[in-house]
Design a protein around this motif. Sequence first.
Motif, PDB file in Angstrom:
ATOM      1  N   VAL A 326       0.840  -1.206   0.000  1.00  0.00           N
ATOM      2  CA  VAL A 326       0.000   0.000   0.000  1.00  0.00           C
ATOM      3  C   VAL A 326       0.871   1.252   0.000  1.00  0.00           C
ATOM      4  O   VAL A 326       0.636   2.194  -0.774  1.00  0.00           O
ATOM      5  CB  VAL A 326      -0.952   0.001   1.210  1.00  0.00           C
ATOM      6  CG1 VAL A 326      -1.569   1.390   1.412  1.00  0.00           C
ATOM      7  CG2 VAL A 326      -2.065  -1.020   1.015  1.00  0.00           C
ATOM      8  N   LEU A 327       1.878   1.281   0.866  1.00  0.00           N
ATOM      9  CA  LEU A 327       2.714   2.485   0.946  1.00  0.00           C
ATOM     10  C   LEU A 327       3.522   2.687  -0.329  1.00  0.00           C
ATOM     11  O   LEU A 327       3.686   3.824  -0.788  1.00  0.00           O
ATOM     12  CB  LEU A 327       3.639   2.404   2.161  1.00  0.00           C
ATOM     13  CG  LEU A 327       2.947   2.428   3.532  1.00  0.00           C
ATOM     14  CD1 LEU A 327       3.968   2.616   4.643  1.00  0.00           C
ATOM     15  CD2 LEU A 327       1.886   3.516   3.617  1.00  0.00           C
ATOM     16  N   LEU A 328       4.017   1.610  -0.924  1.00  0.00           N
ATOM     17  CA  LEU A 328       4.704   1.758  -2.208  1.00  0.00           C
ATOM     18  C   LEU A 328       3.735   2.252  -3.283  1.00  0.00           C
ATOM     19  O   LEU A 328       4.114   3.054  -4.158  1.00  0.00           O
ATOM     20  CB  LEU A 328       5.329   0.425  -2.629  1.00  0.00           C
ATOM     21  CG  LEU A 328       6.625   0.044  -1.902  1.00  0.00           C
ATOM     22  CD1 LEU A 328       7.012  -1.395  -2.187  1.00  0.00           C
ATOM     23  CD2 LEU A 328       7.771   0.986  -2.297  1.00  0.00           C
ATOM     24  N   ALA A 332       4.003   5.715  -5.386  1.00  0.00           N
ATOM     25  CA  ALA A 332       3.894   5.773  -6.847  1.00  0.00           C
ATOM     26  C   ALA A 332       2.832   6.780  -7.269  1.00  0.00           C
ATOM     27  O   ALA A 332       3.027   7.545  -8.228  1.00  0.00           O
ATOM     28  CB  ALA A 332       3.564   4.389  -7.402  1.00  0.00           C
ATOM     29  N   ALA A 333       1.705   6.797  -6.554  1.00  0.00           N
ATOM     30  CA  ALA A 333       0.633   7.744  -6.872  1.00  0.00           C
ATOM     31  C   ALA A 333       1.103   9.182  -6.691  1.00  0.00           C
ATOM     32  O   ALA A 333       0.733  10.076  -7.466  1.00  0.00           O
ATOM     33  CB  ALA A 333      -0.584   7.456  -6.000  1.00  0.00           C
ATOM     34  N   ARG A 334       1.914   9.422  -5.666  1.00  0.00           N
ATOM     35  CA  ARG A 334       2.439  10.776  -5.433  1.00  0.00           C
ATOM     36  C   ARG A 334       3.285  11.245  -6.607  1.00  0.00           C
ATOM     37  O   ARG A 334       3.368  12.436  -6.892  1.00  0.00           O
ATOM     38  CB  ARG A 334       3.293  10.806  -4.160  1.00  0.00           C
ATOM     39  CG  ARG A 334       2.508  10.676  -2.862  1.00  0.00           C
ATOM     40  CD  ARG A 334       3.456  10.690  -1.674  1.00  0.00           C
ATOM     41  NE  ARG A 334       4.131  11.963  -1.558  1.00  0.00           N
ATOM     42  CZ  ARG A 334       3.653  13.041  -0.936  1.00  0.00           C
ATOM     43  NH1 ARG A 334       2.462  12.979  -0.350  1.00  0.00           N
ATOM     44  NH2 ARG A 334       4.338  14.152  -0.887  1.00  0.00           N
ATOM     45  N   ASP A 337       2.382   8.009 -11.042  1.00  0.00           N
ATOM     46  CA  ASP A 337       2.488   6.719 -11.729  1.00  0.00           C
ATOM     47  C   ASP A 337       1.285   5.858 -11.326  1.00  0.00           C
ATOM     48  O   ASP A 337       1.384   4.981 -10.454  1.00  0.00           O
ATOM     49  CB  ASP A 337       3.804   6.041 -11.351  1.00  0.00           C
ATOM     50  CG  ASP A 337       4.058   4.767 -12.144  1.00  0.00           C
ATOM     51  OD1 ASP A 337       3.147   4.311 -12.856  1.00  0.00           O
ATOM     52  OD2 ASP A 337       5.171   4.209 -12.032  1.00  0.00           O
ATOM     53  N   ALA A 338       0.155   6.097 -11.989  1.00  0.00           N
ATOM     54  CA  ALA A 338      -1.083   5.412 -11.632  1.00  0.00           C
ATOM     55  C   ALA A 338      -1.009   3.914 -11.901  1.00  0.00           C
ATOM     56  O   ALA A 338      -1.574   3.108 -11.145  1.00  0.00           O
ATOM     57  CB  ALA A 338      -2.260   6.027 -12.396  1.00  0.00           C
ATOM     58  N   GLU A 339      -0.322   3.524 -12.945  1.00  0.00           N
ATOM     59  CA  GLU A 339      -0.241   2.104 -13.302  1.00  0.00           C
ATOM     60  C   GLU A 339       0.473   1.305 -12.207  1.00  0.00           C
ATOM     61  O   GLU A 339       0.012   0.233 -11.791  1.00  0.00           O
ATOM     62  CB  GLU A 339       0.488   1.946 -14.635  1.00  0.00           C
ATOM     63  CG  GLU A 339       0.547   0.503 -15.126  1.00  0.00           C
ATOM     64  CD  GLU A 339       1.226   0.381 -16.480  1.00  0.00           C
ATOM     65  OE1 GLU A 339       1.501  -0.766 -16.894  1.00  0.00           O
ATOM     66  OE2 GLU A 339       1.479   1.422 -17.124  1.00  0.00           O
TER      67      GLU A 339
END
Length: 473
Positions: A326-328, A332-334, A337-339
């Motif tokens: 979840v944290l990774l 990524a979302a930050r 990088d949605a994928e």
Amino acid sequence: MLRISACVITKDEERNLGRWLESMRGLADEMIVVDTGSADGTVALARSAGASVFSFAWQDDFAAAKNYALEQAGGDWILFLDADEFFADDAKRELRQFLESIHPQREIYGLLSPLYNIDVDEGNRILSRMEQLRIFRGERELRYTGRVHEDLVHPVGRRSLRTEFAIYHTGYSTHIVKQKAERNLAILQNEMKQGRSETALAAYLADCCATLEQHEQTIRYARMALGATDGVPGQHVKLYRRIYDAMFHLKRPDGERERLLDEALAEFPEYPDFLCQKGFQAYYAGEYAKAEDYLLRTLGAMEQPAYQQDAREESAMEYAMPRVCVLLGELAARKGDAETALAYAEQALALHCYEEDAVLLLCRTQREPLAQIAELGKYFSPEREADRTFLRKALDKLPLNETYLYFVRPEPGSYASLMAAGEYEAAARRALAILRAAEKQDAERCLLWKEKFQAALARLDDGAREGILREVL
């Protein structure tokens, strides 16, 4: 023909014993149940399954009861699982053949198995993994010692063999763990009164105190156990975790906890439990680059054969891994990088589907309701009440939509169903009616529905919003 005896000691184990009996049926040639005073249906259940049942007066001594069971067993090999433990399916298929193949090798006295502690109150979620000796030869010199957390006496000049015959243990489930800790603590304190060294028992005392949320005592006993020469092997990783958790609850400074993790990593370089905790601490301190580095190193350490094949030290990484993912994903979302964020959310749900933040991450990343339904449908079903209950709580934190309608199935005409269907004006009126009814009775409920009313208003166009507000005024 090799003969296998399955042994167990019981007291009020009706809830667990059926699974133990099923695990042993077809694997063992005889099932020995030594009951220490059950008042429920344990004895009747054991007898109905064909087990030989013996009575033994409880003496606050697990080793004594287990050794009595061994005296009743006639097998060449013993399977001594607790009543709240059971074999994975592969053991039922393959264990007998394996024992027959190694039986002539007299230097091997027992088998080490990976044991997974699971919480039945969290959908059988794995809490930790360790190594235990539950399978051994039926020889008179192999006997238990220790009133609690009893150990099999190790024969000089012989060895145990590490295997992959997994055992699952439910005894640390939420509904029972504190009761067991209180029982064990009383037995340990009695052992010390009778002259047993406090340092020899310190690891077990730390366990009890941690479960009972006695944080200062947890740190004291864990530190004592780490420095003990007569302590319990294979407990250092767990002891460091106990100290860290106690420090966290006591709100000790980040720097003090950081030094503890450095100390742990010095003893266990690249051990995933401590890399993981370093990553968590950095993430919540807002040090995102550092957090990502440690969390990625955690994944790398988890894949190493040294970790996968060696369970001598108890690890809690199976429990922590969904949070790592979840944290990774959030990191990524930050970075936009949605994928990658979606992939981590899916990985977390595959490990433990009731990970609320993974559901929220998936829905924030995959915004279209049909796509959300397709992804969540891999893990949840609207036909399962537990899934509906969990998703009601999780999805209520997001704007309600068709995904909520599909999985939760709210009552038609309710505020939630109206909001999820996009009928915002009707939802606002529904919230207003409940708000007015609650005004004179329940201040907390009134505040909740005021927030829901405002949430519905916010989704309306200006004209509809003003119309409702004129009615209120």
